[in-house]
Motif scaffolding. Sequence first.
Motif, PDB file in Angstrom:
ATOM      1  N   TYR A  66      68.968  67.457  51.319  1.00 16.29           N
ATOM      2  CA  TYR A  66      69.146  66.306  52.206  1.00 16.29           C
ATOM      3  C   TYR A  66      70.193  65.414  51.547  1.00 16.29           C
ATOM      4  O   TYR A  66      69.909  64.756  50.547  1.00 16.29           O
ATOM      5  N   LEU A  67      71.402  65.439  52.092  1.00 15.13           N
ATOM      6  CA  LEU A  67      72.533  64.744  51.495  1.00 15.13           C
ATOM      7  C   LEU A  67      72.870  63.500  52.295  1.00 15.13           C
ATOM      8  O   LEU A  67      73.217  63.579  53.479  1.00 15.13           O
ATOM      9  N   MET A  68      72.758  62.344  51.659  1.00 17.43           N
ATOM     10  CA  MET A  68      73.154  61.089  52.290  1.00 17.43           C
ATOM     11  C   MET A  68      74.632  60.858  52.034  1.00 17.43           C
ATOM     12  O   MET A  68      75.101  60.973  50.893  1.00 17.43           O
ATOM     13  N   VAL A  69      75.368  60.535  53.092  1.00 21.35           N
ATOM     14  CA  VAL A  69      76.805  60.294  53.000  1.00 21.35           C
ATOM     15  C   VAL A  69      77.098  58.927  53.607  1.00 21.35           C
ATOM     16  O   VAL A  69      76.655  58.627  54.716  1.00 21.35           O
ATOM     17  N   GLY A  70      77.826  58.091  52.879  1.00 25.54           N
ATOM     18  CA  GLY A  70      78.148  56.762  53.397  1.00 25.54           C
ATOM     19  C   GLY A  70      79.542  56.329  53.009  1.00 25.54           C
ATOM     20  O   GLY A  70      80.086  56.764  51.988  1.00 25.54           O
ATOM     21  N   MET A 129      71.920  51.760  52.193  1.00 25.59           N
ATOM     22  CA  MET A 129      72.479  52.713  51.236  1.00 25.59           C
ATOM     23  C   MET A 129      72.998  51.991  50.000  1.00 25.59           C
ATOM     24  O   MET A 129      72.875  52.494  48.882  1.00 25.59           O
ATOM     25  N   ALA A 130      73.580  50.802  50.180  1.00 25.98           N
ATOM     26  CA  ALA A 130      74.046  50.027  49.033  1.00 25.98           C
ATOM     27  C   ALA A 130      72.879  49.608  48.154  1.00 25.98           C
ATOM     28  O   ALA A 130      72.969  49.630  46.917  1.00 25.98           O
ATOM     29  N   CYS A 131      71.756  49.231  48.777  1.00 21.41           N
ATOM     30  CA  CYS A 131      70.563  48.881  48.013  1.00 21.41           C
ATOM     31  C   CYS A 131      70.074  50.085  47.220  1.00 21.41           C
ATOM     32  O   CYS A 131      69.732  49.964  46.036  1.00 21.41           O
ATOM     33  N   LEU A 132      70.041  51.252  47.857  1.00 16.09           N
ATOM     34  CA  LEU A 132      69.637  52.473  47.157  1.00 16.09           C
ATOM     35  C   LEU A 132      70.574  52.771  45.999  1.00 16.09           C
ATOM     36  O   LEU A 132      70.135  53.085  44.880  1.00 16.09           O
ATOM     37  N   GLN A 133      71.875  52.665  46.233  1.00 16.13           N
ATOM     38  CA  GLN A 133      72.848  52.927  45.174  1.00 16.13           C
ATOM     39  C   GLN A 133      72.687  51.933  44.026  1.00 16.13           C
ATOM     40  O   GLN A 133      72.817  52.291  42.850  1.00 16.13           O
ATOM     41  N   LEU A 134      72.389  50.686  44.353  1.00 20.35           N
ATOM     42  CA  LEU A 134      72.140  49.669  43.331  1.00 20.35           C
ATOM     43  C   LEU A 134      70.910  50.025  42.511  1.00 20.35           C
ATOM     44  O   LEU A 134      70.920  49.920  41.269  1.00 20.35           O
ATOM     45  N   LYS A 171      91.730  49.985  57.370  1.00 17.43           N
ATOM     46  CA  LYS A 171      93.178  49.821  57.380  1.00 17.43           C
ATOM     47  C   LYS A 171      93.451  48.589  56.545  1.00 17.43           C
ATOM     48  O   LYS A 171      93.219  47.466  56.989  1.00 17.43           O
ATOM     49  N   GLN A 172      93.870  48.819  55.308  1.00 13.00           N
ATOM     50  CA  GLN A 172      94.017  47.757  54.315  1.00 13.00           C
ATOM     51  C   GLN A 172      92.670  47.056  54.147  1.00 13.00           C
ATOM     52  O   GLN A 172      91.681  47.695  53.846  1.00 13.00           O
ATOM     53  N   ALA A 173      92.598  45.743  54.343  1.00  9.64           N
ATOM     54  CA  ALA A 173      91.339  45.037  54.121  1.00  9.64           C
ATOM     55  C   ALA A 173      90.438  45.024  55.353  1.00  9.64           C
ATOM     56  O   ALA A 173      89.315  44.534  55.299  1.00  9.64           O
ATOM     57  N   SER A 174      90.907  45.581  56.473  1.00  8.55           N
ATOM     58  CA  SER A 174      90.125  45.567  57.707  1.00  8.55           C
ATOM     59  C   SER A 174      89.330  46.853  57.866  1.00  8.55           C
ATOM     60  O   SER A 174      89.840  47.955  57.634  1.00  8.55           O
ATOM     61  N   ILE A 175      88.066  46.732  58.252  1.00 14.71           N
ATOM     62  CA  ILE A 175      87.204  47.886  58.470  1.00 14.71           C
ATOM     63  C   ILE A 175      87.353  48.384  59.905  1.00 14.71           C
ATOM     64  O   ILE A 175      87.178  47.627  60.862  1.00 14.71           O
ATOM     65  N   LEU A 176      87.688  49.678  60.067  1.00 20.62           N
ATOM     66  CA  LEU A 176      87.803  50.281  61.386  1.00 20.62           C
ATOM     67  C   LEU A 176      86.462  50.822  61.867  1.00 20.62           C
ATOM     68  O   LEU A 176      86.156  50.780  63.049  1.00 20.62           O
ATOM     69  N   GLU A 177      85.689  51.379  60.950  1.00 28.46           N
ATOM     70  CA  GLU A 177      84.358  51.869  61.294  1.00 28.46           C
ATOM     71  C   GLU A 177      83.565  52.094  60.008  1.00 28.46           C
ATOM     72  O   GLU A 177      84.123  52.212  58.921  1.00 28.46           O
ATOM     73  N   ARG A 178      82.241  52.108  60.152  1.00 24.35           N
ATOM     74  CA  ARG A 178      81.398  52.449  59.007  1.00 24.35           C
ATOM     75  C   ARG A 178      80.601  53.704  59.362  1.00 24.35           C
ATOM     76  O   ARG A 178      80.216  53.905  60.518  1.00 24.35           O
ATOM     77  N   ARG A 179      80.377  54.542  58.355  1.00 23.08           N
ATOM     78  CA  ARG A 179      79.669  55.804  58.578  1.00 23.08           C
ATOM     79  C   ARG A 179      78.586  55.968  57.524  1.00 23.08           C
ATOM     80  O   ARG A 179      78.852  55.882  56.329  1.00 23.08           O
ATOM     81  N   HIS A 180      77.379  56.218  57.983  1.00 22.57           N
ATOM     82  CA  HIS A 180      76.269  56.504  57.086  1.00 22.57           C
ATOM     83  C   HIS A 180      75.375  57.508  57.795  1.00 22.57           C
ATOM     84  O   HIS A 180      74.818  57.209  58.838  1.00 22.57           O
ATOM     85  N   GLU A 181      75.296  58.713  57.247  1.00 20.40           N
ATOM     86  CA  GLU A 181      74.552  59.768  57.926  1.00 20.40           C
ATOM     87  C   GLU A 181      73.899  60.711  56.918  1.00 20.40           C
ATOM     88  O   GLU A 181      74.142  60.628  55.705  1.00 20.40           O
ATOM     89  N   LEU A 182      73.069  61.607  57.461  1.00 25.96           N
ATOM     90  CA  LEU A 182      72.311  62.529  56.631  1.00 25.96           C
ATOM     91  C   LEU A 182      72.646  63.961  57.017  1.00 25.96           C
ATOM     92  O   LEU A 182      72.629  64.309  58.201  1.00 25.96           O
ATOM     93  N   PHE A 183      72.946  64.795  56.017  1.00 25.01           N
ATOM     94  CA  PHE A 183      73.125  66.226  56.221  1.00 25.01           C
ATOM     95  C   PHE A 183      71.873  66.943  55.727  1.00 25.01           C
ATOM     96  O   PHE A 183      71.418  66.712  54.604  1.00 25.01           O
ATOM     97  N   ASN A 184      71.350  67.818  56.565  1.00 26.50           N
ATOM     98  CA  ASN A 184      70.199  68.649  56.232  1.00 26.50           C
ATOM     99  C   ASN A 184      70.719  70.071  56.096  1.00 26.50           C
ATOM    100  O   ASN A 184      71.092  70.697  57.084  1.00 26.50           O
ATOM    101  N   VAL A 185      70.736  70.597  54.854  1.00 27.21           N
ATOM    102  CA  VAL A 185      71.350  71.903  54.605  1.00 27.21           C
ATOM    103  C   VAL A 185      70.261  72.882  54.165  1.00 27.21           C
ATOM    104  O   VAL A 185      69.437  72.573  53.289  1.00 27.21           O
TER     105      VAL A 185
END
Length: 484
Positions: A342-346, A43-48, A351-365
């Motif tokens: 088709y909505l990509m969400v990422g 997703m970062a590559c696509l956004q770039l 918690k501060q500088a620590s990542i608790l989880e990453r989310r990247h998913e697709l909504f089909n509406v």
Amino acid sequence: MNLLADEWIPVQHEGAFQHISLKTLLTQNEGWQVSLPRDDMEMACLQLLVSLTQVLFIPDNKAKLNEYIARPISENDYIDAVESKLDWFELDHPQHPFMQIRGVKAKELTDMAKLFAGLTGATSSAFVNESDLASRLCSTCATIGLFNQAANCPSFGGGFKASLRGGSPVTTLILGSDLRQTIWRNVLCKEILDVSMPWHEAVRNEKPNWVNVIKAKESIEAHQTGLLRGLFWQPAHIELVKEEGEGTCECCGQQGECYIGFKKEKFVYDFNGVWPHPHGPRVFKVAKGEREEKFSSFTTAAPSWTLLTQFLIQKEQEREGQTPAPVVSQAKKNGVENGRLYLMVGGYRNKQASILERRHELFNVAKEWQNNDRQIERIVDTGLAYKTELRKKLFGFFKATGASLQDQAEHRFYKQTESLVHGMLRNMDFKESKAAFSDYHQQLRATARNIFKQVTEPYQNEPKMIKALAIARRGLEKSLNELN
């Protein structure tokens, strides 16, 4: 490596993997898709790629944008667009390398893995990532990591600045039938930019902040920042360090020049106002007479669908409101292919500088989504209402007995209803919605009852808890019937 001239974009088509240039991508029509080891990198590559295309081309209107979507541009058009910007996007430029500052002072090298959110320092990183997974990165992976860290991730901590959107903003993009079409569907035309960023023309010829470097303690206004500077904003002083000779990228396996670390240092500046990032939905609240606006982010473990109205629906109320990302507003105004969104969400939860989880998913509406805000809102609000009533009744049970079950029940509810919510969004016939909503209520009600039974079952034979359990069960039934 030059992002505007060289073959660096990792793609696959019909099982064949290769690297292509941005010129090849925009001037040919081969049905490519981005191919990388991690969902957030893709997703970062696509956004770039979207950001690069956006600063090269601003279609005048919907008609011109649809031309770009329908067929590739000419090589001459591409060459003319990149001619004045080539030097700014050279990863190893001797004076101003892409998103870096030459001469960064640092006592030691930072490992390249720090460019990948959650690879180290996350709550569960040791369980899901191998050691030394990204200590040596090729030019492609280093570039994508560099961009993602600057645009989408928490800061390095300890006084380092975060992105223009804050620590862990949500990114929303429109998915097309292939990579080329996806890029153009997320490029804003002048009509939309004139509304979302009225000052963009006045600063169209500005330079990025690794060329026109921010001065220490400088104060910068959001309305003085245009597309190029904002989309490629680098909040930190970073300088990549290359390995002598050639090696193997530990992320994608590519052979060639690799980077083994980077130098970083703090510097202080002030950025005033909210820059209307094309890919970020925003929310606001009015507190003590002041409007406080920020970008949407994942702040709890609740799934992405609970925030869907922020991503799709414009609201302006007296005390609060929300604004979808401009790319979504453009899709809503101009329409999308076959009418289905088709909505990509990422994004990341941190918690501060620590990542608790990453989310990247697709909504089909379903089709007609852009004309049915209220129905979409009903789908989300109804799901949340059942969750809330289940949690309330279990919290009442907790106050009476000390048995804390509400968090466990909420987690189960989200897990068991996520596919139901996505199914409603995907299959909804907005013109004939009564039967669908009746079935939706029935399934949510049954789910809430089952979860209540499951989590309270260990206490059903406890004499001291029987009365509290009966009160909670009766209250839940009453509330579920009222919702229906």
